[in-house]
Design a protein around this motif. Structure first.
Motif, PDB file in Angstrom:
ATOM      1  N   ALA A 106       0.842  -1.185   0.000  1.00 28.61           N
ATOM      2  CA  ALA A 106       0.000   0.000   0.000  1.00 28.61           C
ATOM      3  C   ALA A 106       0.882   1.241   0.000  1.00 28.61           C
ATOM      4  O   ALA A 106       2.052   1.183   0.411  1.00 28.61           O
ATOM      5  CB  ALA A 106      -0.922  -0.006   1.210  1.00 28.61           C
ATOM      6  N   LYS A 119       3.544   2.212   2.740  1.00 27.02           N
ATOM      7  CA  LYS A 119       3.747   1.087   3.639  1.00 27.02           C
ATOM      8  C   LYS A 119       4.742   0.092   3.049  1.00 27.02           C
ATOM      9  O   LYS A 119       5.050   0.129   1.872  1.00 27.02           O
ATOM     10  CB  LYS A 119       2.411   0.400   3.929  1.00 27.02           C
ATOM     11  CG  LYS A 119       1.424   1.281   4.682  1.00 27.02           C
ATOM     12  CD  LYS A 119       0.214   0.490   5.125  1.00 27.02           C
ATOM     13  CE  LYS A 119      -0.724   1.344   5.953  1.00 27.02           C
ATOM     14  NZ  LYS A 119      -1.896   0.574   6.425  1.00 27.02           N
ATOM     15  N   GLU A 177      -5.056 -12.606   6.978  1.00 28.89           N
ATOM     16  CA  GLU A 177      -5.842 -12.642   5.737  1.00 28.89           C
ATOM     17  C   GLU A 177      -6.467 -14.002   5.466  1.00 28.89           C
ATOM     18  O   GLU A 177      -7.175 -14.170   4.487  1.00 28.89           O
ATOM     19  CB  GLU A 177      -4.962 -12.255   4.548  1.00 28.89           C
ATOM     20  CG  GLU A 177      -4.295 -10.901   4.677  1.00 28.89           C
ATOM     21  CD  GLU A 177      -5.277  -9.770   4.874  1.00 28.89           C
ATOM     22  OE1 GLU A 177      -6.500  -9.955   4.673  1.00 28.89           O
ATOM     23  OE2 GLU A 177      -4.835  -8.672   5.226  1.00 28.89           O
ATOM     24  N   LYS A 181     -12.095  -4.901   1.114  1.00 29.08           N
ATOM     25  CA  LYS A 181     -12.165  -3.747   2.008  1.00 29.08           C
ATOM     26  C   LYS A 181     -11.295  -2.629   1.433  1.00 29.08           C
ATOM     27  O   LYS A 181     -10.318  -2.900   0.729  1.00 29.08           O
ATOM     28  CB  LYS A 181     -11.629  -4.118   3.387  1.00 29.08           C
ATOM     29  CG  LYS A 181     -12.260  -5.342   4.021  1.00 29.08           C
ATOM     30  CD  LYS A 181     -11.540  -5.709   5.303  1.00 29.08           C
ATOM     31  CE  LYS A 181     -12.101  -6.965   5.932  1.00 29.08           C
ATOM     32  NZ  LYS A 181     -11.367  -7.357   7.166  1.00 29.08           N
ATOM     33  N   PRO A 182     -11.592  -1.394   1.747  1.00 30.87           N
ATOM     34  CA  PRO A 182     -10.747  -0.298   1.272  1.00 30.87           C
ATOM     35  C   PRO A 182      -9.278  -0.484   1.653  1.00 30.87           C
ATOM     36  O   PRO A 182      -8.388  -0.104   0.890  1.00 30.87           O
ATOM     37  CB  PRO A 182     -11.364   0.929   1.958  1.00 30.87           C
ATOM     38  CG  PRO A 182     -12.798   0.565   2.121  1.00 30.87           C
ATOM     39  CD  PRO A 182     -12.795  -0.905   2.426  1.00 30.87           C
ATOM     40  N   GLU A 183      -9.027  -1.100   2.798  1.00 32.01           N
ATOM     41  CA  GLU A 183      -7.634  -1.309   3.215  1.00 32.01           C
ATOM     42  C   GLU A 183      -6.917  -2.386   2.400  1.00 32.01           C
ATOM     43  O   GLU A 183      -5.722  -2.609   2.578  1.00 32.01           O
ATOM     44  CB  GLU A 183      -7.549  -1.640   4.711  1.00 32.01           C
ATOM     45  CG  GLU A 183      -8.485  -2.717   5.194  1.00 32.01           C
ATOM     46  CD  GLU A 183      -9.785  -2.176   5.754  1.00 32.01           C
ATOM     47  OE1 GLU A 183     -10.372  -1.234   5.144  1.00 32.01           O
ATOM     48  OE2 GLU A 183     -10.229  -2.694   6.805  1.00 32.01           O
ATOM     49  N   ASP A 184      -7.634  -3.059   1.505  1.00 29.91           N
ATOM     50  CA  ASP A 184      -6.978  -3.977   0.575  1.00 29.91           C
ATOM     51  C   ASP A 184      -6.354  -3.235  -0.605  1.00 29.91           C
ATOM     52  O   ASP A 184      -5.659  -3.838  -1.428  1.00 29.91           O
ATOM     53  CB  ASP A 184      -7.989  -4.997   0.027  1.00 29.91           C
ATOM     54  CG  ASP A 184      -8.472  -5.972   1.079  1.00 29.91           C
ATOM     55  OD1 ASP A 184      -9.673  -6.326   1.054  1.00 29.91           O
ATOM     56  OD2 ASP A 184      -7.661  -6.378   1.940  1.00 29.91           O
ATOM     57  N   THR A 185      -6.604  -1.945  -0.700  1.00 36.55           N
ATOM     58  CA  THR A 185      -6.035  -1.146  -1.784  1.00 36.55           C
ATOM     59  C   THR A 185      -4.512  -1.181  -1.712  1.00 36.55           C
ATOM     60  O   THR A 185      -3.915  -0.855  -0.685  1.00 36.55           O
ATOM     61  CB  THR A 185      -6.531   0.307  -1.693  1.00 36.55           C
ATOM     62  OG1 THR A 185      -7.951   0.330  -1.912  1.00 36.55           O
ATOM     63  CG2 THR A 185      -5.845   1.185  -2.734  1.00 36.55           C
ATOM     64  N   ALA A 186      -3.900  -1.607  -2.809  1.00 36.03           N
ATOM     65  CA  ALA A 186      -2.437  -1.762  -2.843  1.00 36.03           C
ATOM     66  C   ALA A 186      -2.032  -2.210  -4.243  1.00 36.03           C
ATOM     67  O   ALA A 186      -2.879  -2.572  -5.067  1.00 36.03           O
ATOM     68  CB  ALA A 186      -1.983  -2.800  -1.825  1.00 36.03           C
ATOM     69  N   THR A 209      -7.628  -1.223  -6.374  1.00 38.10           N
ATOM     70  CA  THR A 209      -8.200  -0.089  -5.650  1.00 38.10           C
ATOM     71  C   THR A 209      -9.623  -0.441  -5.244  1.00 38.10           C
ATOM     72  O   THR A 209     -10.436  -0.809  -6.091  1.00 38.10           O
ATOM     73  CB  THR A 209      -8.194   1.181  -6.509  1.00 38.10           C
ATOM     74  OG1 THR A 209      -6.851   1.446  -6.953  1.00 38.10           O
ATOM     75  CG2 THR A 209      -8.696   2.372  -5.711  1.00 38.10           C
ATOM     76  N   SER A 236     -15.043   2.650  -1.205  1.00 42.56           N
ATOM     77  CA  SER A 236     -15.983   2.402  -0.097  1.00 42.56           C
ATOM     78  C   SER A 236     -17.396   2.841  -0.467  1.00 42.56           C
ATOM     79  O   SER A 236     -17.627   3.456  -1.486  1.00 42.56           O
ATOM     80  CB  SER A 236     -15.521   3.144   1.153  1.00 42.56           C
ATOM     81  OG  SER A 236     -15.383   4.516   0.862  1.00 42.56           O
TER      82      SER A 236
END
Length: 123
Positions: free
Chosen positions: A40, A43, A64, A87-92, A120, A123
């Motif tokens: 991400a 990160k 995961e 989930k939005p936090e899977d964006t990477a 991407t 949400s």
């Protein structure tokens, strides 16, 4: 020449599913393991899952397990990663990488890398 080419990324709504593919060439498929990693923005690159190509043994990052499914098609020299309940936090950017085993989730241990595919999640 070893080549790993990822595909299947894109823009997806949260809650949906996505299937990423990694096409491998230039090495004896059964002799390696393929791992999926993601990075991400801002990160560190982290391991998501790995599959041993000879016997199909699978490994998942603890956080995961359950939403990710890794699989292989030896006839097509491809490895897929299906991600459910996005989930939005899977964006990477998602990368596949090859190494002799799945013993390590440390990206530095993997020898060959693809160019990555952007995922991407809105949400």
């Amino acid at each position: 020449e070893v080549q790993l080419v990822e595909s299947g990324g894109g823009l997806v709504q949260a809650g949906g599913s996505l299937r990423l593919s990694c096409a491998a060439s230039g090495f004896t498929f059964d002799d390696y393991a393929i791992g999926w990693f993601r990075q991400a923005l801002g990160k560190e690159r982290e391991g998501v899952s790995c599959i041993t190509l000879s016997d199909g043994s699978t490994y998942y990052a603890t956080t995961e397990k359950g939403r990710f499914t890794i699989s292989r098609d030896n006839a097509k020299s491809t490895v897929s990663l299906e991600i459910d309940s996005l989930k939005p936090e899977d964006t990477a950017v998602y990368y596949c990488a090859a190494d002799e085993t799945c013993d390590s989730s440390d990206p530095d241990e993997y020898t060959y890398w693809g160019q990555g595919t952007q995922v991407t999640i809105s949400s």
